[in-house]
Scaffold this active site. Structure first.
Site: not given
Length: 308
Positions: A98, A134-135, A163, A184, A187, A189, A227
């Protein structure tokens, strides 16, 4: 209704102190976090790879407040790279970072984050592995994608995260779906305002499928971070539609969640990568996991009741 409350709590220092100090918290955190020390995370990596699973490691930390802390996070990843290299795990384990942990939110943060992440990406390449950025929340997307573009001039294998709940993400997927890219799709978070992100789960899911189609039809390497059984099934259908072999995309799931499904996908010949977080700064990550799925929150509340 609890999801937005938990996401807001993820950035509350007062709630952080209460949750972190509660004796019952640690056993539950251990389900989602592979330990606080590097040696604990490496033990988890060895266990997962022995079962045919690949991993991506995240040294937990975000929203840092000073440059010294950014350097400590950089050094933690450099130590991780050395550990992966020493055990010959470069082809099975990558790293997720991050940029807020590297100083992105500080004054001059864009340049500072690039300055700190560059040696990590260099060390990863030497160890035969790679890094995925990571976003985080929507205010960081432009800076993160700009750092990605800088890194990919020398290290084209550097990965990105997008995302689906952000309105902009379909366009970002089109821009990132070129040959050699690694993307990647998740959705999302973080608690985002209605003017930049879908608020209804059904809209987020529909956006996820639209983005997934773009990535699977493209020339890059999609990494399906979900998932959701429906998204797994849709991915398999799209792989057939676009003629993708099983080594031309991968599934990714979080450490401690849907472990039986992870093993099933490996048994079916799919590449399955587990997102393995570790470190002492686990609070924000933990709260987002509770917010994502009612089952996670129920698990935590049951633990509170049985240990109270």
């Amino acid at each position: 209704m609890l999801g937005p409350v938990l996401l807001a709590a993820a950035r509350s220092d007062s709630i952080r102190r209460i949750v972190s100090a509660a004796p019952v918290t640690r056993p539950v955190v251990n389900r989602f976090v592979a330990g606080e020390r590097l040696d604990a995370s490496m033990a988890a990596v060895r266990s997962l790879t022995a079962r045919g699973l690949d991993v991506t490691l995240d040294h937990l930390g975000e929203d840092i407040t000073d440059r010294a802390e950014a350097r400590r996070n950089r050094d933690a990843y450099l130590a991780l790279t050395e550990a992966l290299s020493a055990e010959g795990l470069g082809d099975r384990a990558e790293m997720s970072v991050k940029l807020s942990a590297f100083g992105q939110a500080l004054p001059g943060g864009h340049d500072l984050a690039y300055e700190n992440v560059l040696p990590v990406v260099e060390a990863a390449a030497e160890a035969g592995t790679t890094v995925t950025l990571d976003m985080e929340d929507h205010t960081t997307v432009d800076s993160t994608l700009a750092v990605l573009a800088q890194l990919r001039t020398r290290f084209p294998q550097t990965g990105a995260v997008v995302q689906s709940y952000l309105f902009r993400t379909e366009d970002d997927c089109r821009a990132l779906a070129g040959a050699g890219s690694r993307v990647r799709l998740v959705k999302g978070a973080y608690k985002e305002p209605a003017d930049v992100a879908f608020q209804d789960k059904r809209d987020v899911d529909r956006a996820y499928v639209r983005c997934l189609k773009i990535l699977m039809a493209g020339k890059g390497y999609p990494m399906i971070g979900s998932h959701d059984p429906r998204m797994v099934a849709i991915t398999q259908e799209l792989a057939g539609r676009y003629g993708r072999k099983q080594d031309e995309y991968e599934f990714q799931m979080l450490y401690g969640i849907r472990e039986a499904e992870q093993r099933r996908l490996v048994a079916d010949g799919h590449r399955m990568r587990v997102y393995v977080p570790y470190g002492t700064d686990w609070y924000g990550y933990f709260m987002r996991r509770l917010a994502e799925r009612p089952a996670n929150l129920a698990f935590f509340l049951r633990s509170l009741a049985t240990r109270g």
